[in-house]
Design a protein around this motif. Sequence first.
Motif, PDB file in Angstrom:
ATOM      1  N   PRO A   1       0.803  -1.226   0.000  1.00  0.00           N
ATOM      2  CA  PRO A   1       0.000   0.000   0.000  1.00  0.00           C
ATOM      3  C   PRO A   1       0.839   1.281   0.000  1.00  0.00           C
ATOM      4  CG  PRO A   1      -0.912  -1.601   1.542  1.00  0.00           C
ATOM      5  CD  PRO A   1       0.384  -2.164   1.073  1.00  0.00           C
ATOM      6  N   THR A   2       1.921   1.304   0.774  1.00  0.00           N
ATOM      7  CA  THR A   2       2.759   2.516   0.840  1.00  0.00           C
ATOM      8  C   THR A   2       3.386   2.826  -0.508  1.00  0.00           C
ATOM      9  OG1 THR A   2       3.266   2.049   3.167  1.00  0.00           O
ATOM     10  CG2 THR A   2       4.689   3.620   2.026  1.00  0.00           C
ATOM     11  N   THR A   3       3.907   1.786  -1.160  1.00  0.00           N
ATOM     12  CA  THR A   3       4.528   1.974  -2.468  1.00  0.00           C
ATOM     13  C   THR A   3       3.513   2.493  -3.481  1.00  0.00           C
ATOM     14  OG1 THR A   3       6.130   0.195  -2.058  1.00  0.00           O
ATOM     15  CG2 THR A   3       5.739   0.820  -4.351  1.00  0.00           C
ATOM     16  N   LEU A   4       2.377   1.826  -3.566  1.00  0.00           N
ATOM     17  CA  LEU A   4       1.366   2.227  -4.549  1.00  0.00           C
ATOM     18  C   LEU A   4       0.847   3.626  -4.279  1.00  0.00           C
ATOM     19  CD1 LEU A   4      -0.662  -1.106  -4.869  1.00  0.00           C
ATOM     20  CD2 LEU A   4       0.874  -0.092  -6.567  1.00  0.00           C
ATOM     21  N   ALA A   5       0.624   3.949  -3.008  1.00  0.00           N
ATOM     22  CA  ALA A   5       0.107   5.279  -2.667  1.00  0.00           C
ATOM     23  C   ALA A   5       1.106   6.363  -3.059  1.00  0.00           C
ATOM     24  CB  ALA A   5      -0.199   5.351  -1.172  1.00  0.00           C
ATOM     25  N   ALA A   6       2.379   6.128  -2.770  1.00  0.00           N
ATOM     26  CA  ALA A   6       3.398   7.125  -3.099  1.00  0.00           C
ATOM     27  C   ALA A   6       3.537   7.310  -4.607  1.00  0.00           C
ATOM     28  CB  ALA A   6       4.743   6.723  -2.495  1.00  0.00           C
ATOM     29  N   LEU A   7       3.554   6.197  -5.357  1.00  0.00           N
ATOM     30  CA  LEU A   7       3.698   6.288  -6.808  1.00  0.00           C
ATOM     31  C   LEU A   7       2.496   6.967  -7.456  1.00  0.00           C
ATOM     32  CD1 LEU A   7       5.247   2.787  -7.624  1.00  0.00           C
ATOM     33  CD2 LEU A   7       6.412   4.991  -7.637  1.00  0.00           C
ATOM     34  N   LEU A   8       1.289   6.613  -7.014  1.00  0.00           N
ATOM     35  CA  LEU A   8       0.088   7.218  -7.587  1.00  0.00           C
ATOM     36  C   LEU A   8      -0.006   8.700  -7.231  1.00  0.00           C
ATOM     37  CD1 LEU A   8      -2.523   4.361  -6.967  1.00  0.00           C
ATOM     38  CD2 LEU A   8      -1.529   5.069  -9.158  1.00  0.00           C
ATOM     39  N   ALA A   9       0.338   9.033  -5.994  1.00  0.00           N
ATOM     40  CA  ALA A   9       0.313  10.443  -5.595  1.00  0.00           C
ATOM     41  C   ALA A   9       1.357  11.236  -6.373  1.00  0.00           C
ATOM     42  CB  ALA A   9       0.563  10.564  -4.092  1.00  0.00           C
ATOM     43  N   GLY A  10       2.535  10.640  -6.578  1.00  0.00           N
ATOM     44  CA  GLY A  10       3.574  11.321  -7.354  1.00  0.00           C
ATOM     45  C   GLY A  10       3.130  11.599  -8.774  1.00  0.00           C
ATOM     46  N   LEU A  11       2.500  10.595  -9.410  1.00  0.00           N
ATOM     47  CA  LEU A  11       1.995  10.790 -10.773  1.00  0.00           C
ATOM     48  C   LEU A  11       0.903  11.852 -10.810  1.00  0.00           C
ATOM     49  CD1 LEU A  11       1.855   7.084 -12.021  1.00  0.00           C
ATOM     50  CD2 LEU A  11       3.462   8.867 -12.743  1.00  0.00           C
ATOM     51  N   ALA A  12       0.042  11.869  -9.777  1.00  0.00           N
ATOM     52  CA  ALA A  12      -1.021  12.877  -9.722  1.00  0.00           C
ATOM     53  C   ALA A  12      -0.431  14.285  -9.613  1.00  0.00           C
ATOM     54  CB  ALA A  12      -1.946  12.593  -8.538  1.00  0.00           C
ATOM     55  N   PHE A  13       0.592  14.442  -8.794  1.00  0.00           N
ATOM     56  CA  PHE A  13       1.247  15.741  -8.652  1.00  0.00           C
ATOM     57  C   PHE A  13       1.872  16.180  -9.977  1.00  0.00           C
ATOM     58  CE2 PHE A  13       0.724  15.637  -4.130  1.00  0.00           C
ATOM     59  CZ  PHE A  13       0.957  16.934  -3.688  1.00  0.00           C
ATOM     60  N   LEU A  14       2.517  15.239 -10.695  1.00  0.00           N
ATOM     61  CA  LEU A  14       3.171  15.596 -11.954  1.00  0.00           C
ATOM     62  C   LEU A  14       2.149  15.947 -13.026  1.00  0.00           C
ATOM     63  CD1 LEU A  14       6.089  12.993 -12.047  1.00  0.00           C
ATOM     64  CD2 LEU A  14       6.192  15.413 -11.451  1.00  0.00           C
TER      65      LEU A  14
END
Length: 490
Positions: free
Chosen positions: A249-262
């Motif tokens: 969950p931590t990995t997926l949340a960080a990656l998805l949030a990063g893509l959303a920010f970009l």
Amino acid sequence: MSAPSRAQSPGTTDAAPAVPSPKIRMTGRQKLVLALLLGAQFMIAVDFSILNVALPVVGEGLGFSLSHLQWIATAFALAAAGFTLLFGRVADLVGRKRLFLGGMVVLGLSSALGGLATSPEVLLAARVLQGLATAAVTPAGLALLTTAFKEGPLRERALGLNGALMSAGFTAGAIFGGLLTDLLSWRWAFFINVPVAALVVSLAPAVITDSRPARRPRLDVPGAVTVTGGLLLLVYGLTRAGESGWTTPTTLAALLAGLAFLLGFWSVEKRAASPLVPVRILKRRSVIWGNTAGLIAFVTETSLVFLLTLYLQEVLGYSPLATGLAFGVLGIGTVIGGAFGGRAVGRYGSRTTIVAGGVIQAVATLSLVALGTSGAWIRLLLVATFIGGIGNMLVIVGFMVTATSGLPDEEQGLATGLATMTQQVGITMGIPVMSAVATARMSALGDTGPEGVLSGVSVAILVDSALVLTGALLAGAFLGPRRAGGGTRR
């Protein structure tokens, strides 16, 4: 010979054979500027890897748990990758020389703090400050370099040397780290930066000429927040993926949030009056595919060093010092590739240089799939890494020239910020991505012994080689040819 008169518009693609002309030589001042800036960039590159082979010793000395040991490297990488683009633009606004000097001062002080650290918290704080200093010094120094040399043969030569020393510095860091740790103490991996930073700060004011735009735009705060947040989350997610897997969950949340920010960053830049990165630049073919080639080059070569470190230590039983020395051959290859990279770009064009370098690197890397458990296989490793280092550096020089060409001096901080961000994100991404591939193979086999490690490393090397070849073919397909009349498809 001025840049427009060249038969090849640097940074893009192939062209007709160059028209013979007198060789342009650097002035004495340009040589001094080059030596100073390259020395600083080499030191920055060394910092990326100098602690890697010393991490277990550092952990024992300061009380890091095994699970938290990787944060010594990650704390540096997060700050360096996350803030590079922002500082690249800040350099355009406040002056590249001022930011370069300020970053070198912070780098020297934070290195002293790291060397004197007596607790994990202090060491991690020093690594974050080192990463922030790197994020400031690298794009500012590269922008000073590109504005000191006009677009053309001299800039190509300077960028070739810069790329060679950056890559050689990453390799040399492993050697220096092993030597300093074995002969003195891991603390000297920090202390060694202090006199170098002091020398650069004392000489730079009299040697380097500042450069900045004639008119200063306002800083795009929403763009800065979204891109920095996106990069920090993306790098954090990639680091967590290598540590705990891609589906946690931590990995997926960080990656998805990063893509959303970009994605939010892209939206912000389209509407901003003074964007951090104008969308017209992000749409340039040379910027898109030049940085793509560069990203793949850094991902694959840094991850290959990690994979071969596992092979040398876990399969062949090499010590950290012997492992670092084995990578010296790779360093020699990168220096040779960098020395010839600028000439190759000038003669054959960036596209041909990138494609040729990628193919050479891919073939050399593929040969490493044959590695076995016998110590005799070290010969193949040394030859393949030497040849692959030459190919990798041809790609990197072609990428640097491509990504920084065709833009005015007032946007060089932005261009070099993008290129540096690509470099640092690539260095950060490579290890967790290929570590996950190797670990998945070992888990499937249920074997973490030498045979299992060898199998995992072999599969990851195969993926690494395929990625290099894909990047080279993409660059060949999408870095468009030079138009009649001297223009380029952008």
